[in-house]
Design a protein around this motif. Structure first.
Motif, short mmCIF file in Angstrom:
data_model
loop_
_atom_site.label_atom_id
_atom_site.label_comp_id
_atom_site.label_asym_id
_atom_site.label_seq_id
_atom_site.Cartn_x
_atom_site.Cartn_y
_atom_site.Cartn_z
N LEU A 105 0.80 -1.23 0.00
CA LEU A 105 0.00 0.00 0.00
C LEU A 105 0.83 1.27 0.00
CD1 LEU A 105 -3.02 -0.76 2.35
CD2 LEU A 105 -3.00 -0.52 -0.12
N GLY A 106 2.13 1.16 0.23
CA GLY A 106 2.95 2.35 0.18
C GLY A 106 2.77 3.25 1.39
N SER A 107 3.15 4.52 1.22
CA SER A 107 3.14 5.46 2.34
C SER A 107 2.37 6.71 1.99
CB SER A 107 4.59 5.83 2.70
OG SER A 107 5.23 6.43 1.59
N THR A 108 2.16 7.52 3.00
CA THR A 108 1.53 8.82 2.83
C THR A 108 2.17 9.76 3.82
OG1 THR A 108 -0.60 9.97 2.78
CG2 THR A 108 -0.32 8.28 4.48
N GLY A 109 1.70 10.99 3.88
CA GLY A 109 2.24 11.91 4.87
C GLY A 109 1.77 11.54 6.26
N ALA A 110 2.49 12.01 7.25
CA ALA A 110 2.09 11.76 8.62
C ALA A 110 0.80 12.51 8.93
CB ALA A 110 3.19 12.19 9.58
N ALA A 111 0.01 11.98 9.84
CA ALA A 111 -1.20 12.67 10.27
C ALA A 111 -0.83 14.05 10.81
CB ALA A 111 -1.91 11.86 11.34
N ALA A 112 -1.59 15.05 10.39
CA ALA A 112 -1.29 16.43 10.77
C ALA A 112 -1.75 16.68 12.21
CB ALA A 112 -1.96 17.40 9.81
N THR A 113 -0.83 16.65 13.14
CA THR A 113 -1.15 16.85 14.56
C THR A 113 -0.80 18.25 15.04
OG1 THR A 113 0.99 15.92 15.20
CG2 THR A 113 -0.87 14.40 15.10
N VAL A 114 -0.01 18.99 14.27
CA VAL A 114 0.33 20.36 14.63
C VAL A 114 -0.93 21.22 14.49
CG1 VAL A 114 1.69 22.38 13.98
CG2 VAL A 114 2.75 20.13 14.00
N PRO A 115 -1.26 22.03 15.47
CA PRO A 115 -2.47 22.86 15.38
C PRO A 115 -2.52 23.67 14.09
CG PRO A 115 -1.57 22.97 17.59
CD PRO A 115 -0.58 22.20 16.77
N GLY A 116 -3.63 23.56 13.38
CA GLY A 116 -3.84 24.32 12.15
C GLY A 116 -3.32 23.67 10.89
N ALA A 117 -2.47 22.64 11.02
CA ALA A 117 -1.86 22.04 9.83
C ALA A 117 -2.90 21.36 8.94
CB ALA A 117 -0.77 21.06 10.22
N ALA A 118 -3.81 20.61 9.56
CA ALA A 118 -4.83 19.91 8.77
C ALA A 118 -5.75 20.89 8.06
CB ALA A 118 -5.64 18.98 9.67
N GLU A 119 -5.96 22.05 8.67
CA GLU A 119 -6.90 23.03 8.11
C GLU A 119 -6.25 23.94 7.08
OE1 GLU A 119 -10.07 26.44 9.74
OE2 GLU A 119 -8.71 25.41 11.13
N PHE A 120 -5.02 24.37 7.34
CA PHE A 120 -4.43 25.42 6.51
C PHE A 120 -3.22 25.01 5.68
CE2 PHE A 120 -6.26 27.88 10.19
CZ PHE A 120 -7.33 28.42 9.46
N ALA A 121 -2.63 23.84 5.92
CA ALA A 121 -1.45 23.43 5.15
C ALA A 121 -1.84 22.42 4.08
CB ALA A 121 -0.40 22.83 6.08
N TYR A 122 -1.07 22.40 3.00
CA TYR A 122 -1.29 21.48 1.89
C TYR A 122 -0.27 20.35 1.93
CZ TYR A 122 -4.25 25.03 -0.34
OH TYR A 122 -5.25 25.94 -0.63
N PRO A 123 -0.70 19.11 2.10
CA PRO A 123 0.24 17.99 1.98
C PRO A 123 0.53 17.72 0.50
CG PRO A 123 -1.96 17.16 2.41
CD PRO A 123 -2.06 18.66 2.44
#
Length: 390
Positions: A105-123
């Motif tokens: 299945l390969g890999s992906t980016g780590a789960a965004a645990t830094v506040p705001g990363a999931a909402e405002f950053a682009y993986p």
């Protein structure tokens, strides 16, 4: 596809570098019927996603160019593996029976645990991530600040690619730029980034603690303006193995022995980034994934033939990183993947990196047409490495 009623049925989950290689190599045995499950209808060149976001490459290849015509391709997502029943349930509801399963299945980016990363950053770890990032960057003025978070190869390539196109870029590396690199290589990459106009932020306090709509905040209190924040830090894998009751390491990689066989089930064999042989995974890379795919296939072919599978045996040559379209760096490594003090840089390195990108697709295509023809560098002293990790 082999339709003989007594054919050994192999299901490969994951159509990346490792999964495609394994599916192709299994065609060595004419009595093996292979089904490849992949959520996308095209093969994604993950090592070109940084080019996709700058519109210099489409980062996809038709499966017809890399996958044997005897392999059945199912465009779907594996939702659950039942090792006891030897079935894979797909998102569509279809259930596939198998005699052997290749977990790739390969890999992906780590789960965004830094506040705001999931909402405002682009993986950017997957094609589906790269599409919205590409759209966002297309609307950004070249002088507007873009922040790339992560000092590994993906972060370096994204930052350099954007800067090479005239974008104002800040690269936040954490404690060190290029942690895999030897010190001479790191100095050369730093110089190249400076020439491209990239502002490199590294060292104590250079860890992102919050991502905001128009800025990132660092551990030392600095706030860097950012109209688009690209998140390349961290590493994760899909949780299919864990959800299916198979043993995994702490981040969810399938635990296997040195023949890439699941520690729970001899009918499940792993390959690529989502696998941890002897709880000591190889470095995430297509350089590791393609030979692992071939060796996973060999393990299954050995078992079908009643032979003892061979342990993993592969060596590394280094790491290739593009630094814009006209330069790159090749970190030369010992066979066991420890970096040396030797590197290649400049246009020569850029040419080698491009040849590597083209060569990976070419290699998969050759194996599709002539199963069993692929060979890889061996002698990486895997046994000693595993002993040291333990």
């Amino acid at each position: 596809m082999n339709t003989h009623e007594h054919a050994t049925r192999v299901v490969v989950v994951g159509g990346g570098y490792a999964g495609v290689q394994a599916a192709n190599r299994l065609q060595v045995d004419g009595d093996v019927s292979v089904t490849l499950v992949n959520p996308r209808p095209q093969f994604v060149e993950r090592i070109r996603l940084h080019q996709y976001v700058t519109e210099s490459d489409d980062a996809v290849v038709d499966f017809a160019d890399v996958l044997s015509g005897d392999v059945r391709l199912v465009v779907d997502t594996a939702e659950l593996v039942d090792p006891a029943a030897r079935t894979v349930t797909l998102a569509s509801g279809e259930v596939l029976d198998y005699d052997y399963l290749v977990y790739a299945l390969g890999s992906t980016g780590a789960a965004a645990t830094v506040p705001g990363a999931a909402e405002f950053a682009y993986p950017i770890a997957e094609f589906e991530h790269a599409e919205p990032l590409r759209a966002a960057l297309a609307t950004v003025h070249p002088a507007a600040p873009v922040v790339v978070v992560g000092g590994g190869p993906t972060g370096l390539e994204v930052a350099a690619e954007l800067a090479d196109g005239g974008q104002a870029v800040t690269l936040v590396c954490g404690s060190v730029l290029g942690p895999y690199f030897g010190e001479p290589t790191r100095r050369a990459v730093t110089r190249r980034m400076r020439r491209l106009g990239v502002t490199v932020v590294a060292g104590a306090g250079a860890t992102v603690t919050e991502v905001r709509r128009d800025s990132v905040v660092l551990a030392d209190g600095r706030e860097l303006p950012s109209v688009v924040t690209v998140w390349t830090a961290g590493f994760g894998v899909p949780d299919l193995a864990a959800r299916s009751g198979l043993a995994t390491d702490e981040i969810g990689r399938l635990l296997t022995d040195e023949t890439l066989t699941s520690v729970d089930d001899s009918r499940v064999v792993g390959a690529g980034d989502a696998v941890a042989p002897s709880n000591a995974p190889l470095r995430m890379s297509c350089q590791a994934a393609i030979p692992l795919g071939a060796q996973a296939a060999n393990t299954i072919l050995s078992r079908i033939a009643g032979d003892e599978p061979a342990p993993v045996d592969q060596a590394f040559t280094g790491q290739c990183v593009s630094l814009g379209r006209k330069a790159g760096v090749i970190q030369i490594a010992h066979l066991d993947d420890r970096p040396t003090r030797v590197f290649l840089g400049g246009r020569v390195a850029a040419s080698i990196k491009e040849a590597v990108c083209k060569g990976t697709v070419w290699q998969l295509g050759v194996e599709a047409r002539k199963p069993g023809s692929y060979f890889w560098l061996k002698g990486g002293k895997r046994a000693e490495h595993v002993a040291a990790v333990r």
